[in-house]
Design an enzyme around this catalytic site. Structure first.
Site, PDB file in Angstrom:
ATOM      1  N   GLY A  26       0.812  -1.214   0.000  1.00 13.46           N
ATOM      2  CA  GLY A  26       0.000   0.000   0.000  1.00 13.46           C
ATOM      3  C   GLY A  26       0.845   1.262   0.000  1.00 13.46           C
ATOM      4  O   GLY A  26       2.084   1.211   0.011  1.00 13.46           O
ATOM      5  N   CYS A  60      -3.464  10.626  10.763  1.00 13.59           N
ATOM      6  CA  CYS A  60      -2.463  11.505  10.141  1.00 13.59           C
ATOM      7  C   CYS A  60      -2.642  12.980  10.527  1.00 13.59           C
ATOM      8  O   CYS A  60      -1.657  13.668  10.818  1.00 13.59           O
ATOM      9  CB  CYS A  60      -2.505  11.325   8.626  1.00 13.59           C
ATOM     10  N   ARG A  86     -11.256  16.931   1.847  1.00 15.28           N
ATOM     11  CA  ARG A  86     -10.303  16.278   0.940  1.00 15.28           C
ATOM     12  C   ARG A  86     -10.029  17.216  -0.238  1.00 15.28           C
ATOM     13  O   ARG A  86     -10.971  17.718  -0.857  1.00 15.28           O
ATOM     14  CB  ARG A  86     -10.922  14.969   0.429  1.00 15.28           C
ATOM     15  N   HIS A 107      -0.901  16.827   3.864  1.00 18.96           N
ATOM     16  CA  HIS A 107      -2.069  17.490   4.436  1.00 18.96           C
ATOM     17  C   HIS A 107      -1.687  18.910   4.863  1.00 18.96           C
ATOM     18  O   HIS A 107      -0.578  19.144   5.354  1.00 18.96           O
ATOM     19  CB  HIS A 107      -2.533  16.776   5.717  1.00 18.96           C
TER      20      HIS A 107
HETATM   21  P1  A2P Z   1      -2.902  -5.698  -1.527  1.00 15.37           P
HETATM   22  O1  A2P Z   1      -2.072  -4.740  -2.326  1.00 15.37           O
HETATM   23  O2  A2P Z   1      -2.461  -7.121  -1.717  1.00 15.37           O
HETATM   24  O3  A2P Z   1      -4.386  -5.495  -1.691  1.00 15.37           O
HETATM   25  P2  A2P Z   1      -3.695   1.232   0.700  1.00 15.37           P
HETATM   26  O4  A2P Z   1      -4.070   1.793   2.039  1.00 15.37           O
HETATM   27  O5  A2P Z   1      -2.659   2.023   0.001  1.00 15.37           O
HETATM   28  O6  A2P Z   1      -4.907   0.977  -0.144  1.00 15.37           O
HETATM   29  O7  A2P Z   1      -3.039  -0.215   1.000  1.00 15.37           O
HETATM   30  C1  A2P Z   1      -3.718  -1.238   1.677  1.00 15.37           C
HETATM   31  C2  A2P Z   1      -2.759  -2.369   2.011  1.00 15.37           C
HETATM   32  O8  A2P Z   1      -3.481  -3.357   2.762  1.00 15.37           O
HETATM   33  C3  A2P Z   1      -2.207  -3.081   0.788  1.00 15.37           C
HETATM   34  O9  A2P Z   1      -0.872  -3.502   1.036  1.00 15.37           O
HETATM   35  C4  A2P Z   1      -3.109  -4.284   0.676  1.00 15.37           C
HETATM   36  O10 A2P Z   1      -2.550  -5.395   0.025  1.00 15.37           O
HETATM   37  C5  A2P Z   1      -3.303  -4.632   2.131  1.00 15.37           C
HETATM   38  N1  A2P Z   1      -4.463  -5.491   2.295  1.00 15.37           N
HETATM   39  C6  A2P Z   1      -5.732  -5.257   1.927  1.00 15.37           C
HETATM   40  N2  A2P Z   1      -6.524  -6.336   2.214  1.00 15.37           N
HETATM   41  C7  A2P Z   1      -5.719  -7.264   2.769  1.00 15.37           C
HETATM   42  C8  A2P Z   1      -5.918  -8.588   3.287  1.00 15.37           C
HETATM   43  N3  A2P Z   1      -7.133  -9.168   3.281  1.00 15.37           N
HETATM   44  N4  A2P Z   1      -4.842  -9.253   3.779  1.00 15.37           N
HETATM   45  C9  A2P Z   1      -3.637  -8.669   3.810  1.00 15.37           C
HETATM   46  N5  A2P Z   1      -3.372  -7.424   3.331  1.00 15.37           N
HETATM   47  C10 A2P Z   1      -4.392  -6.729   2.821  1.00 15.37           C
END
Ligand code: A2P
Length: 360
Positions: A32, A149, A256, A263
C-alpha cells in the site's frame, strides 16, 4: 521499559537507533501507499533490519519489492506470518489490525498499528515520539497505536505550545491529500485529472465524488447526532489523548483536496494566558520535528508541495487571532507529509524509540 529513558528520546528524528542484534521486521500492508513509505523509511533511517517480511493480501503474494537494493518477495498474510518477528508495522486497515494484531503480539512481536483499531483504547499508548514518547513505558502489552495523520501532524506543532501555555480551545480546518485514502485514491487523483485535461469522462471509483479540480468533505460517515464526520471526531479525540487534555474543547472540519500526499490545516488555538507571535515562533523554532516557514515579506508559508517528502511539519502564518481581543488566541497554518509524519515516519520513530529503550 524504564521511564527514565524519556529524556534521551526528545529528538527522535536525529539519532540512529542501534539494536544489539538485527531485528526481524514485518510490514502488514506492504504493497500500500503507507507500506511503500515504511520500507523507504526503514532503509533511509538505517533501522537495524535483519529480515524484512512483507505481507499483503493473496492478490499480491509473489510480487517483489526492493529493500536495500535486493528484491523481497511479498507473502500472503496469515496466522503464521509473525513467528520470530520483533516489530510488526500494521497498515492494512482496522479490521485486519483487530484480527492479526493480537496474534502478532502473542507471537512475541511489538506491534505499531497505523489503523484506528486501538487508538482510543484507554490502555493502548497513542504515540508521537516528539510529544509523548514516555507513554511507551506505560504499554501493558506490546501494542502501540500510531495516530490519525491529521492528529499526528497537528500534535507536533501544538505540543510545544501546550507545554508552555495551556491550550483551552482548538478549532481547525483541514486540506487533506489523496494519500490518506490509500494508493488507489492517489491513482484516482492522477487519472481523473488526466481525463479532465483530455476532456474525457471519469466516473469516480475510489472516492465518492469527482476529484479533479474539486474538493469535498471527508467521506467518513457523518454522526447523525453531532453532524461531525468520523474523521473529524477521530482527530478531536486523538488530539485530546495526545495532548493529555481529555476535556479540551475542539472542533474540526475535514476536507479532501486534490493534493497527492501532504495534508495542510488552518488552526486557531486559544490559550489559558496571552501568547505573543514572537513567543510562539521562538518555541516552534526549537521544537523537534517542526520547521517554521513564516516569511511574510515573500508571502512564503507552509505548502503541501514543500511538505511532501519532508520529515518536518511546516508551520507559518503565525498571527494573533483578532477575533479574540484578550490576546490569548493564535492562528496558524500547517503542512505535513501524510505518508511520513502522518503515518510511516512516525511509526518507524516509535520503533526506533523502542530500540533505544532496550526493548530488543
Ligand atoms: P494488496 O495490495 O495485496 O491489496 P492502501 O491503504 O494504500 O490501499 O493499501 C492497503 C494495504 O493493505 C495493501 O498492502 C493491501 O494489500 C493490504 N491489504 C488489503 N486487504 C488485505 C488482506 N485481506 N490481507 C492482507 N493485506 C491486505
Amino acid at each position: 521499559m524504564p521511564h527514565s529513558l524519556s529524556p534521551i528520546l526528545e529528538r527522535p528524528a536525529v539519532a540512529k537507533a542501534r539494536a544489539p542484534r538485527p531485528l526481524t521486521v514485518a510490514i502488514v500492508g506492504a504493497t500500500g501507499a503507507v507500506g511503500a513509505e515504511l520500507i523507504a523509511c526503514l532503509e533511509r533511517r538505517d533501522f537495524p533490519v535483519g529480515e524484512l517480511r512483507l505481507l499483503a493480501s493473496t492478490r499480491s503474494a509473489g510480487r517483489t519489492l526492493m529493500f536495500q537494493g535486493a528484491p523481497v518477495t511479498v507473502q500472503a498474510l496469515d496466522e503464521a506470518s509473525f513467528a520470530g518477528v520483533d516489530v510488526a508495522f500494521f497498515s492494512a486497515g482496522a479490521s485486519l489490525s483487530r484480527r492479526y494484531g493480537p496474534i502478532a503480539v502473542a507471537a512475541g512481536a511489538w506491534v505499531v498499528d497505523n489503523s484506528s483499531a486501538f487508538r482510543m483504547d484507554a490502555a493502548t499508548p497513542l504515540v508521537v515520539p516528539e510529544v509523548n514518547a514516555w507513554r511507551l513505558g506505560e504499554a501493558p502489552g506490546r501494542l502501540v497505536a500510531n495516530p490519525n495523520c491529521v492528529a499526528a501532524i497537528a500534535a507536533v506543532v501544538l505540543a510545544p505550545l501546550h507545554a508552555r501555555r495551556l491550550i483551552v480551545r482548538l478549532v481547525g480546518s483541514t486540506y487533506q491529500a489523496a494519500s490518506g485514502a490509500g494508493a488507489a485514491a492517489m491513482a484516482e487523483l492522477r487519472d481523473s485529472t488526466a481525463a479532465a485535461l483530455a476532456g474525457e469522462a471519469y466516473p469516480p471509483q475510489v472516492l465518492a465524488h469527482p476529484y479533479a479540480f474539486n474538493l469535498f468533505s471527508h467521506d467518513a460517515e457523518i454522526d447523525p447526532e453531532t453532524g461531525y464526520n468520523g474523521e473529524e471526531l477521530k482527530v478531536m479525540a486523538e488530539l485530546r489523548k495526545l495532548l493529555a487534555a481529555p476535556d479540551l474543547p475542539a472542533s474540526f472540519t475535514c476536507i479532501r483536496v486534490p493534493v497527492l500526499r501532504a495534508h495542510a490545516m488552518a488552526l486557531t488555538v486559544r490559550f489559558a494566558e496571552p501568547v505573543s507571535v514572537e513567543e510562539a515562533r521562538a518555541w516552534l523554532s526549537e521544537a523537534p520535528g517542526v520547521r517554521v516557514v513564516d516569511d511574510r515579506e515573500a508571502n512564503h508559508f507552509p505548502m503541501p508541495g514543500e511538505a511532501s517528502g519532508a520529515d518536518d511539519v511546516l508551520v507559518g502564518r503565525i498571527r494573533t487571532d483578532l477575533s479574540d481581543p484578550s490576546g490569548r488566541s493564535l492562528s496558524l497554518f500547517i503542512a505535513g507529509d501524510q505518508l511520513l509524519k502522518g503515518a510511516a515516519l512516525n511509526a518507524v520513530q516509535i520503533a526506533e524509540t523502542l530500540v533505544r529503550a532496550g526493548e530488543f
